[in-house]
Design a protein around this motif. Structure first.
Motif, PDB file in Angstrom:
ATOM      1  N   ALA A 288     -36.718  16.579 -10.481  1.00 25.94           N
ATOM      2  CA  ALA A 288     -36.428  16.845  -9.011  1.00 25.94           C
ATOM      3  C   ALA A 288     -37.727  17.580  -8.639  1.00 25.94           C
ATOM      4  O   ALA A 288     -37.238  17.641  -7.331  1.00 25.94           O
ATOM      5  N   LEU A 333     -26.253  12.640  -5.907  1.00 28.13           N
ATOM      6  CA  LEU A 333     -27.069  13.795  -5.976  1.00 28.13           C
ATOM      7  C   LEU A 333     -28.534  13.311  -5.574  1.00 28.13           C
ATOM      8  O   LEU A 333     -28.562  14.702  -4.762  1.00 28.13           O
ATOM      9  N   SER A 334     -29.339  13.057  -6.116  1.00 32.07           N
ATOM     10  CA  SER A 334     -30.525  12.381  -5.347  1.00 32.07           C
ATOM     11  C   SER A 334     -30.837  12.449  -3.673  1.00 32.07           C
ATOM     12  O   SER A 334     -31.816  12.681  -2.568  1.00 32.07           O
ATOM     13  N   GLN A 337     -30.361  15.255  -2.067  1.00 30.63           N
ATOM     14  CA  GLN A 337     -31.471  16.401  -2.708  1.00 30.63           C
ATOM     15  C   GLN A 337     -32.149  15.998  -0.842  1.00 30.63           C
ATOM     16  O   GLN A 337     -32.815  17.113  -0.971  1.00 30.63           O
ATOM     17  N   ALA A 340     -30.532  17.556   1.444  1.00 28.62           N
ATOM     18  CA  ALA A 340     -30.713  19.315   1.505  1.00 28.62           C
ATOM     19  C   ALA A 340     -31.786  19.896   1.666  1.00 28.62           C
ATOM     20  O   ALA A 340     -32.460  20.958   2.616  1.00 28.62           O
ATOM     21  N   PHE A 638     -27.278  23.643  -0.580  1.00 27.55           N
ATOM     22  CA  PHE A 638     -26.655  22.788  -1.152  1.00 27.55           C
ATOM     23  C   PHE A 638     -26.907  23.511  -2.705  1.00 27.55           C
ATOM     24  O   PHE A 638     -28.048  23.644  -2.490  1.00 27.55           O
ATOM     25  N   MET A 640     -27.231  22.093  -6.552  1.00 21.45           N
ATOM     26  CA  MET A 640     -27.694  20.413  -6.697  1.00 21.45           C
ATOM     27  C   MET A 640     -27.877  21.454  -8.312  1.00 21.45           C
ATOM     28  O   MET A 640     -28.489  21.873  -9.059  1.00 21.45           O
ATOM     29  N   ASN A 641     -27.044  20.153  -9.242  1.00 26.58           N
ATOM     30  CA  ASN A 641     -26.904  20.151 -10.941  1.00 26.58           C
ATOM     31  C   ASN A 641     -28.033  18.959 -11.230  1.00 26.58           C
ATOM     32  O   ASN A 641     -26.964  17.694 -11.125  1.00 26.58           O
ATOM     33  N   PHE A 642     -28.499  19.454 -11.775  1.00 29.39           N
ATOM     34  CA  PHE A 642     -29.405  18.255 -12.170  1.00 29.39           C
ATOM     35  C   PHE A 642     -29.988  18.394 -13.737  1.00 29.39           C
ATOM     36  O   PHE A 642     -29.892  17.792 -14.261  1.00 29.39           O
ATOM     37  N   LEU A 670     -19.579  22.299 -11.146  1.00 31.02           N
ATOM     38  CA  LEU A 670     -20.672  21.781 -11.023  1.00 31.02           C
ATOM     39  C   LEU A 670     -20.635  20.301 -11.897  1.00 31.02           C
ATOM     40  O   LEU A 670     -20.795  20.841 -13.255  1.00 31.02           O
ATOM     41  N   VAL A 675     -23.027  17.969  -6.460  1.00 30.43           N
ATOM     42  CA  VAL A 675     -23.941  18.815  -5.449  1.00 30.43           C
ATOM     43  C   VAL A 675     -22.880  19.340  -4.919  1.00 30.43           C
ATOM     44  O   VAL A 675     -21.884  18.966  -5.042  1.00 30.43           O
TER      45      VAL A 675
END
Length: 682
Positions: A288, A333-334, A337, A340, A638, A640-642, A670, A675
């Motif tokens: 990420a 999510l990606s 991203q 974002a 944004f 974002m939970n990776f 999350l 996200v």
């Protein structure tokens, strides 16, 4: 659609579309139109690699099929990026005009095949390109469906044919003017390689010369300039017909074959193709961070203007060492991203999976099964709904007070150098570690070349600035004297723009700024470590001992103050971290490659001292990243939970969450790979 393309602010959502592969079955096109509506698609890139369909034999053109595709797409609410088809030439051209095919570094001409297997210098290829692009411009430049021109596809590679050799000689002569200047710049007296005529100059070759580093650098610069010249050749007939249609060329992930910085002024919009390897050997947080740095690199080319994610995969690739599926939630999510970090689009390669050839197993929106009842199609549709909810984010900017210098020409020079660690000095990984430490703090970062303006930034970080080109050292010194904060590392200030070492002591043009003299540098084997310990009462209030690997600079302080010293070896007690006050600013020097833990502590302390405001003021759990885009009226954060597990983020105030249109207070929950987009009114 996107504000940078048209005045109608809508996030673009689409894919590469190749209907010519399915021309034998018209029902497939009808089904595609139905599915596009379901997936909330509003743009397609068409015409990529379509030359053989558009000009099946020399001088015989067929645009009726493309007319039908563009008209029907537009009638169904889908606009297009119309590509020039020059990424691959038709077979008849290779057969009749073999000069269009590239010659490799061994001076052997390629056979027909592959992509970009053509010479950008070839008069025939340029002539055929002009004819094709002129016809496209005449036919489509006023079509309401056309949002922009997609120029070729993923430019790259070089050619060593006679045309290119002559062009290189002319390029070298124009740059150096005299043989004396050329011989000095390339230091050709070494090994008795002095040139006595410009006709003797040729490209590097494995069976000839490839150890003159200045020559290697200039060849790469020539390849960039020649590719850019071909790009301009492609664009000229398009702009002549309608200068208002924007042009873009899709770039590639951390690509070092071209200096993309040279293209920035010719592109109306920057776009790139992102294919991270999620869930692989590297943990997703590392991937990420790497992907975020790429997004920021491409966004920064146009001074922070929104870019376009031109290609990504909704599932897997077919060309990575291990082509893994995206786990549930990761595609959404990606994709966000990218938004974002400044993208106004999410687009895929490709819409429908090919039935044959090399990419038949590459991910696509529509799988071989041919319907919408797949996990991937449902996740693509979810992205489409989210992009509709983010309409007000279109055109907003990212404002960064921190710049990270990641310079392509510096990268070329470092990776071509012989010594001190020929098994790898890991420039790219080192830059990423500095970026990762900053990004983990919620800091927006611009990723720029060393020639860019530094004045907008409070902090400039330049890891391993090995090549300091003419005027750059003076610019950095002026930046610090006027109040800027500069961070550099070992293996900096070593050579000039032709890879000649700076004399008089390293770090050359950075010596006054950093206040140190580097006497030697020690290379450590893989698995070998040193350590450094903070001095009591140091200016950053750092405390502890940190591990060091790969390279250790043996430096002496001149005007700088020592903050840390080495623990081991004969250079125990030498400075490992210093700070120099110069004018109104300060310059820090990391003398060795520290572990990531040190970079995290170092930048946390430095960001606090400089009062640089993060994108999010709350405490972020491990594995959660943030980025902030802003308009005059609002900020969009944004989160974002990776992580593959759910997390809770403590909020400092109430926000409107745009994806759900709900107000969230106190806690933001999350899901795994989840996200949220928090709106903050100004």
């Amino acid at each position: 659609m996107c504000q940078s393309v048209t005045k109608n602010p809508v996030m673009l959502h689409g894919a590469d579309y190749n209907p010519e592969q399915w021309a034998h079955d018209p029902q497939i096109f009808e089904e595609d139109l139905r599915l596009m509506k379901q997936a909330k698609v509003n743009v397609m890139s068409v015409g990529i690699f379509s030359w053989a369909k558009l000009e099946p034999t020399e001088g015989v053109f067929d645009f009726e099929w493309l007319d039908e595709v563009i008209n029907r797409l537009y009638d169904n609410g889908v606009s297009v990026f119309l590509a020039t088809p020059t990424g691959a030439r038709p077979t008849w051209m290779s057969e009749k005009y073999p000069e269009v095919l590239r010659v490799n570094e061994h001076r052997k001409r390629n056979l027909h095949g592959m992509r970009h297997n053509h010479c950008y210098t070839s008069p025939v290829y340029r002539e055929k390109t002009t004819i094709m692009n002129t016809k496209l411009a005449e036919r489509y430049s006023n079509h309401p469906a056309v949002l922009g021109w997609h120029i070729s596809n993923e430019y790259g590679g070089d050619c060593h044919c006679d045309y290119c050799q002559q062009a290189f000689r002319e390029w070298v002569e124009e740059k150096y003017r005299t043989l004396d200047q050329l011989n000095e710049a390339w230091w050709t007296t070494f090994w008795s390689h002095t040139y006595t005529s410009f006709t003797q100059v040729e490209s590097p070759a494995p069976h000839g010369e490839e150890f003159v580093h200045g020559q290697n650098l200039d060849w790469k610069r020539f390849v960039t300039d020649q590719t850019l010249d071909f790009y301009r050749h492609e664009v000229k007939p398009l702009k002549a017909k309608n200068p208002d249609i924007p042009v873009t060329a899709n770039f590639m992930e951390l690509f070092d074959g071209l200096n993309y910085d040279r293209f920035k002024d010719d592109l109306d919009i920057v776009s790139w193709d992102s294919y991270p390897t999620w869930h692989g050997a590297k943990d997703d947080l590392t991937v990420a961070s790497y992907t975020a740095m790429n997004h920021d690199w491409f966004r920064s080319l146009k001074d922070g203007k929104p870019f376009l994610l031109m290609e990504s995969t909704p599932s897997l690739t077919n060309w990575q060492d291990i082509s893994k599926l995206k786990k549930p939630g990761m595609h959404h999510l990606s994709s966000l991203q990218a938004v974002a970090h400044g993208s106004d689009s999410v687009q895929y390669f490709q819409w429908r999976k090919s039935r044959g050839s090399s990419e038949k197993f590459h991910g696509a929106v529509v799988d071989h099964v041919g319907h919408e009842h797949t996990r991937v199609f449902k996740e693509v549709t979810e992205v489409g709904h989210s992009l509709e909810a983010l309409k007000e984010v279109v055109g907003t900017r990212i404002h960064a007070k921190v710049a990270l210098i990641f310079d392509t020409e510096n990268r070329w020079a470092i990776n071509d150098s012989q010594g001190p660690r020929n098994i790898g000095v890991h420039y790219e990984e080192t830059v990423l570690e500095h970026y990762r430490a900053l990004h983990a703090l919620g800091i927006n970062v611009d990723v720029i070349s060393e020639e860019r303006d530094l004045s907008p930034y409070t902090l400039v970080v330049a890891p391993m600035l090995y090549m300091v080109r003419s005027g750059v050292g003076e610019k950095i010194e002026d930046y610090v004297r006027k109040g800027g904060t500069f961070v550099s590392t070992y293996w900096s200030g070593i050579v000039n723009e032709t890879d000649l070492t700076h004399l008089g002591g390293f770090p050359g043009p950075l010596r006054t700024t950093l206040g140190i003299w580097s006497e030697e540098i020690d290379a450590l084997s893989d698995g070998e470590y040193n350590a450094a310990t903070t001095l009591v009462g140091n200016a950053l209030a750092l405390n502890g001992t940190y591990r060091i690997k790969e390279l250790c600079d043996l430096a002496h302080t001149e005007t700088a103050a020592t903050l840390m010293t080495y623990d081991q070896d004969f250079y125990q007690g030498y400075p490992a971290l210093t700070v120099n006050t110069l004018g109104e600013g300060q310059a820090y020097y990391q003398a060795a490659r520290f572990e990531l833990r040190f970079q995290q502590d170092f930048y946390r302390s430095l960001i606090d001292r400089l009062n640089i405001t993060p994108a999010f003021s709350g405490e972020l759990p491990e594995g959660v990243q943030v980025s902030k885009r802003e308009s005059n009226e609002a900020a969009y954060i944004f989160v974002m939970n990776f992580n593959p597990t759910a997390v809770t983020v403590r909020l400092d105030q109430a926000y409107v969450e745009l994806l759900t249109d709900e107000t969230v207070t106190d806690n933001l929950n999350l899901a795994p790979f989840g996200v949220a987009v928090l709106k903050q009114e100004k």
